[in-house]
Design a protein around this motif. Structure first.
Motif, PDB file in Angstrom:
ATOM      1  N   ASP A  46       0.834  -1.208   0.000  1.00 36.52           N
ATOM      2  CA  ASP A  46       0.000   0.000   0.000  1.00 36.52           C
ATOM      3  C   ASP A  46       0.863   1.251   0.000  1.00 36.52           C
ATOM      4  N   ARG A  47       1.922   1.217   0.773  1.00 39.54           N
ATOM      5  CA  ARG A  47       2.862   2.351   0.816  1.00 39.54           C
ATOM      6  C   ARG A  47       3.486   2.554  -0.565  1.00 39.54           C
ATOM      7  N   ILE A  48       3.876   1.463  -1.213  1.00 39.30           N
ATOM      8  CA  ILE A  48       4.459   1.553  -2.550  1.00 39.30           C
ATOM      9  C   ILE A  48       3.440   2.118  -3.540  1.00 39.30           C
ATOM     10  N   HIS A  49       2.215   1.676  -3.444  1.00 41.56           N
ATOM     11  CA  HIS A  49       1.160   2.184  -4.332  1.00 41.56           C
ATOM     12  C   HIS A  49       1.014   3.701  -4.183  1.00 41.56           C
ATOM     13  N   ASP A  50       1.015   4.190  -2.946  1.00 42.80           N
ATOM     14  CA  ASP A  50       0.916   5.634  -2.702  1.00 42.80           C
ATOM     15  C   ASP A  50       2.086   6.385  -3.340  1.00 42.80           C
ATOM     16  N   LEU A  51       3.280   5.827  -3.212  1.00 40.06           N
ATOM     17  CA  LEU A  51       4.458   6.465  -3.795  1.00 40.06           C
ATOM     18  C   LEU A  51       4.395   6.455  -5.320  1.00 40.06           C
ATOM     19  N   GLU A  52       3.896   5.374  -5.886  1.00 39.94           N
ATOM     20  CA  GLU A  52       3.750   5.310  -7.344  1.00 39.94           C
ATOM     21  C   GLU A  52       2.771   6.370  -7.839  1.00 39.94           C
ATOM     22  N   GLU A  53       1.724   6.615  -7.079  1.00 42.32           N
ATOM     23  CA  GLU A  53       0.775   7.670  -7.449  1.00 42.32           C
ATOM     24  C   GLU A  53       1.446   9.037  -7.414  1.00 42.32           C
ATOM     25  N   GLN A  54       2.306   9.250  -6.410  1.00 40.36           N
ATOM     26  CA  GLN A  54       3.042  10.511  -6.333  1.00 40.36           C
ATOM     27  C   GLN A  54       3.978  10.670  -7.532  1.00 40.36           C
ATOM     28  N   ILE A  55       4.624   9.573  -7.920  1.00 38.45           N
ATOM     29  CA  ILE A  55       5.508   9.621  -9.093  1.00 38.45           C
ATOM     30  C   ILE A  55       4.697   9.963 -10.342  1.00 38.45           C
ATOM     31  N   ASN A  56       3.566   9.324 -10.509  1.00 44.46           N
ATOM     32  CA  ASN A  56       2.723   9.605 -11.678  1.00 44.46           C
ATOM     33  C   ASN A  56       2.297  11.068 -11.720  1.00 44.46           C
ATOM     34  N   GLN A  57       1.962  11.623 -10.560  1.00 41.57           N
ATOM     35  CA  GLN A  57       1.570  13.030 -10.491  1.00 41.57           C
ATOM     36  C   GLN A  57       2.743  13.926 -10.889  1.00 41.57           C
ATOM     37  N   LYS A  58       3.919  13.622 -10.371  1.00 45.82           N
ATOM     38  CA  LYS A  58       5.094  14.435 -10.681  1.00 45.82           C
ATOM     39  C   LYS A  58       5.496  14.288 -12.153  1.00 45.82           C
ATOM     40  N   GLN A  59       5.335  13.104 -12.714  1.00 42.66           N
ATOM     41  CA  GLN A  59       5.627  12.923 -14.140  1.00 42.66           C
ATOM     42  C   GLN A  59       4.654  13.731 -14.997  1.00 42.66           C
ATOM     43  N   ALA A  60       3.409  13.787 -14.585  1.00 44.32           N
ATOM     44  CA  ALA A  60       2.427  14.593 -15.313  1.00 44.32           C
ATOM     45  C   ALA A  60       2.809  16.072 -15.238  1.00 44.32           C
ATOM     46  N   GLU A  61       3.244  16.516 -14.063  1.00 42.96           N
ATOM     47  CA  GLU A  61       3.710  17.898 -13.916  1.00 42.96           C
ATOM     48  C   GLU A  61       4.930  18.150 -14.803  1.00 42.96           C
ATOM     49  N   LEU A  62       5.838  17.171 -14.808  1.00 45.79           N
ATOM     50  CA  LEU A  62       7.065  17.303 -15.596  1.00 45.79           C
ATOM     51  C   LEU A  62       6.754  17.436 -17.085  1.00 45.79           C
ATOM     52  N   ASN A  63       5.765  16.701 -17.550  1.00 43.23           N
ATOM     53  CA  ASN A  63       5.379  16.769 -18.969  1.00 43.23           C
ATOM     54  C   ASN A  63       4.873  18.147 -19.374  1.00 43.23           C
ATOM     55  N   GLN A  64       4.377  18.902 -18.402  1.00 47.99           N
ATOM     56  CA  GLN A  64       3.825  20.229 -18.680  1.00 47.99           C
ATOM     57  C   GLN A  64       4.796  21.360 -18.312  1.00 47.99           C
ATOM     58  N   GLU A  65       5.906  21.010 -17.665  1.00 41.58           N
ATOM     59  CA  GLU A  65       6.816  22.026 -17.128  1.00 41.58           C
ATOM     60  C   GLU A  65       7.775  22.549 -18.188  1.00 41.58           C
ATOM     61  N   ASP A  66       7.860  23.885 -18.272  1.00 42.12           N
ATOM     62  CA  ASP A  66       8.776  24.530 -19.211  1.00 42.12           C
ATOM     63  C   ASP A  66      10.017  25.084 -18.512  1.00 42.12           C
ATOM     64  N   ASP A  67       9.915  25.313 -17.221  1.00 41.46           N
ATOM     65  CA  ASP A  67      11.037  25.870 -16.466  1.00 41.46           C
ATOM     66  C   ASP A  67      12.079  24.781 -16.185  1.00 41.46           C
ATOM     67  N   PHE A  68      13.312  25.017 -16.631  1.00 41.69           N
ATOM     68  CA  PHE A  68      14.370  24.011 -16.494  1.00 41.69           C
ATOM     69  C   PHE A  68      14.634  23.657 -15.035  1.00 41.69           C
ATOM     70  N   ASN A  69      14.748  24.636 -14.181  1.00 38.97           N
ATOM     71  CA  ASN A  69      15.032  24.368 -12.761  1.00 38.97           C
ATOM     72  C   ASN A  69      13.918  23.567 -12.107  1.00 38.97           C
ATOM     73  N   LYS A  70      12.704  23.910 -12.419  1.00 30.49           N
ATOM     74  CA  LYS A  70      11.558  23.170 -11.881  1.00 30.49           C
ATOM     75  C   LYS A  70      11.563  21.735 -12.416  1.00 30.49           C
ATOM     76  N   SER A  71      11.918  21.565 -13.685  1.00 29.15           N
ATOM     77  CA  SER A  71      12.004  20.228 -14.280  1.00 29.15           C
ATOM     78  C   SER A  71      13.065  19.388 -13.574  1.00 29.15           C
ATOM     79  N   CYS A  72      14.193  20.003 -13.276  1.00 27.57           N
ATOM     80  CA  CYS A  72      15.260  19.297 -12.556  1.00 27.57           C
ATOM     81  C   CYS A  72      14.785  18.868 -11.176  1.00 27.57           C
ATOM     82  N   GLN A  73      14.067  19.749 -10.491  1.00 26.96           N
ATOM     83  CA  GLN A  73      13.553  19.422  -9.164  1.00 26.96           C
ATOM     84  C   GLN A  73      12.554  18.274  -9.234  1.00 26.96           C
TER      85      GLN A  73
END
Length: 103
Positions: A46-73
């Motif tokens: 369950d803990r792993i599932h929660d973390l995978e959801e967080q990764i998916n959310q961050k990947q979605a953000e990354l796909n939309q991010e234009d700022d290089f520093n934010k992308s690196c973060q």
């Protein structure tokens, strides 16, 4: 039982923390430790599932991010979450063989 487990802030679960060799514990204590660990271990997927959801959310953000520093973060955050998942899987699998050996 808390004396046999220590909270890991990074993984956000309790991990076995034994002060002496496993065989030095009496059978009753070993069984209690194993029982408690199995309860904790059961929550790892369950803990792993929660973390995978967080990764998916961050990947979605990354796909939309234009700022290089934010992308690196975001990439660093994803890598950290993936590292935690890896460590959780190691704990989940490794201890399974340990408990079979000692019970």
């Amino acid at each position: 039982m808390n004396q046999y487990f220590k909270y890991d802030k990074r993984l956000k679960i309790f991990l076995p923390h034994l002060n002496v060799n496993w065989n030095q514990y009496n059978l009753e204590t070993q069984n209690k430790i194993v029982e408690k660990w199995e309860q904790i271990r059961g929550g790892i997927p369950d803990r792993i599932h929660d973390l995978e959801e967080q990764i998916n959310q961050k990947q979605a953000e990354l796909n939309q991010e234009d700022d290089f520093n934010k992308s690196c973060q975001l990439n660093e955050d994803i890598a950290n979450l993936a590292s935690i998942i890896n460590d959780l899987w190691i704990w989940f699998r490794t201890t399974q063989s340990i408990t079979k050996t000692h019970t």
